[in-house]
Design an enzyme around this catalytic site. Sequence first.
Site, PDB file in Angstrom:
ATOM      1  N   HIS A   1       0.565  -1.465   0.067  1.00 52.36           N
ATOM      2  CA  HIS A   1       0.031   0.131  -0.165  1.00 52.36           C
ATOM      3  C   HIS A   1       1.053   1.022  -0.342  1.00 52.36           C
ATOM      4  O   HIS A   1       0.525   2.172  -1.004  1.00 52.36           O
ATOM      5  CB  HIS A   1      -1.380  -0.155   1.085  1.00 52.36           C
TER       6      HIS A   1
HETATM    7  C1  BDR Z   1      -3.083   0.498   5.187  1.00 53.01           C
HETATM    8  O1  BDR Z   1      -2.889   0.168   7.113  1.00 53.01           O
HETATM    9  C2  BDR Z   1      -2.095  -0.209   7.198  1.00 53.01           C
HETATM   10  O2  BDR Z   1      -1.975  -1.713   7.341  1.00 53.01           O
HETATM   11  C3  BDR Z   1      -0.826  -0.132   5.571  1.00 53.01           C
HETATM   12  O3  BDR Z   1       0.090   0.135   6.711  1.00 53.01           O
HETATM   13  C4  BDR Z   1      -1.976   1.053   5.490  1.00 53.01           C
HETATM   14  O4  BDR Z   1      -0.848   2.846   6.337  1.00 53.01           O
HETATM   15  C5  BDR Z   1      -4.055  -0.048   4.273  1.00 53.01           C
HETATM   16  O5  BDR Z   1      -4.947  -0.733   4.702  1.00 53.01           O
END
Ligand code: BDR
Length: 311
Positions: free
Chosen positions: A241
């Site tokens: 992400h």
């Molecule tokens: C987001 O939530 C976190 O778990 C990850 O680092 C990312 O920023 C994804 O939903």
Amino acid sequence: MPHNIIIDTDPGQDDAVAILLALASPELNVLGITCVAGNVPLHHITRNARQVCELASRPDMKVFAGCDTPMEKPLVTAEHVHGDSGLDGTDLPDPKMKLQDQHAVDFIIETLRSEPSGTVTLCPLGPLTNIGTAFKKAPDIVDRVKEIVLMGGAYFEVGNITPAAEFNIYVDPEAAELVFMSGVKLTVMPLDVTHKALTSRTWIDELIAIGTPVTKAVAGLTDFFERFDVAKYGGTGAPLHDPTVIAFLIQPEMFEGRFVNVEIETQSELTRGMTVADWWYVTDRPKNAMFIGSVDRDAYFNLLTQRLRLL
Ligand code: BDR
Ligand code: CA
């Protein structure tokens, strides 16, 4: 001229890769790293951020502790995804570098007041608590922000922490609402794009083969992170992400999206934290965000490989 950025983060394996990508990229000048509670509680986050800076041989980087709870509600964490430390998957040594004394929120405020207006980009990779708190405490800084490029939300992919909400927005919807309503130029990397940025065994093997401490650590982190997402979504890789935010600042042409209205649900128990994006332009609510929907996956992973090997 490199782009001045502040990375606001809750590392998190994917946050760690985003920080490494930024520190490896000459287009970007990281003014500081501000920590926020999210994936795990704040004491882990501040340690993890410093471990990542030391891994990148940047013990000079300024790391600040920020808010340890969301603006109104109790903290929700995600150890089930990231492990107890938040950075499970490698064995990084305890950091030697010190945390800065200043609070992250005050650093954000002071930096925006002291740098020329319109020159500092905020890159939130976690819940928006530090940014929302800074905007509330010092409304004069809002107009001085160049832009915000953040990871959070979802429209077509809906939710990953509840059926309706993505984690970063869900943890602090009140802060998210302040940010989305602020009028600052906003680019959003929702799950709709990050679920197309899937890691692969080939990429992880490539990192292992490069064999530097950084590429081997990223392989270990990604390997850990993948297990949860592969079990959850099926398929072969996990969404990487947060580095999409940094990649967008370096090579925006690899992304496509739409400029739409996005509002945050803060009231409903059922859909709290939902990013209601008017993707189909069915309202005349004012457009406030470039909502990204796709990425050239190969270009993204090539950029990561190319940059991470430099550290
Ligand atoms: C987001 O939530 C976190 O778990 C990850 O680092 C990312 O920023 C994804 O939903
Ligand atoms: Ca994150």
